[in-house]
Design an enzyme around this catalytic site. Sequence first.
Site, PDB file in Angstrom:
ATOM      1  N   CYS A   5      43.381  30.828  46.230  1.00  0.00           N
ATOM      2  CA  CYS A   5      42.262  31.199  45.364  1.00  0.00           C
ATOM      3  C   CYS A   5      42.750  31.426  43.924  1.00  0.00           C
ATOM      4  O   CYS A   5      43.160  30.500  43.260  1.00  0.00           O
ATOM      5  CB  CYS A   5      41.539  32.405  45.958  1.00  0.00           C
ATOM      6  SG  CYS A   5      39.848  32.606  45.395  1.00  0.00           S
ATOM      7  N   HIS A   6      42.706  32.682  43.443  1.00  0.00           N
ATOM      8  CA  HIS A   6      43.157  33.005  42.091  1.00  0.00           C
ATOM      9  C   HIS A   6      44.627  33.417  42.066  1.00  0.00           C
ATOM     10  O   HIS A   6      45.190  33.679  41.011  1.00  0.00           O
ATOM     11  CB  HIS A   6      42.291  34.121  41.497  1.00  0.00           C
ATOM     12  CG  HIS A   6      40.894  33.679  41.208  1.00  0.00           C
ATOM     13  ND1 HIS A   6      39.948  33.524  42.215  1.00  0.00           N
ATOM     14  CD2 HIS A   6      40.287  33.341  40.055  1.00  0.00           C
ATOM     15  CE1 HIS A   6      38.812  33.118  41.674  1.00  0.00           C
ATOM     16  NE2 HIS A   6      38.987  32.987  40.367  1.00  0.00           N
TER      17      HIS A   6
END
Length: 81
Positions: A5-6
């Site tokens: 994800c991030h």
Amino acid sequence: MAAICHGPWTLIEAGVVEGRTLTSFPSVRTDLRNAGAVVVDQDVVVDGDLITSRSPDDLPTFCDTMGAKFASNSTQEKVMS
């Protein structure tokens, strides 16, 4: 090392993305490119000892890939010892 994800933002800060092929959540991709990474849109990317994935939707493949990679490295260490 694995990031989803991030999470690849932390890899940028660590200075380990230049020249590596990674994936991430779409909003992180420009930052990865600016840091010198090759960015692809795949559910999971393995570049050497680095595993990245796009989002929680990719967790099944991400977890399977991590398990296989970590198990493989563990087996290699035992053989080399």
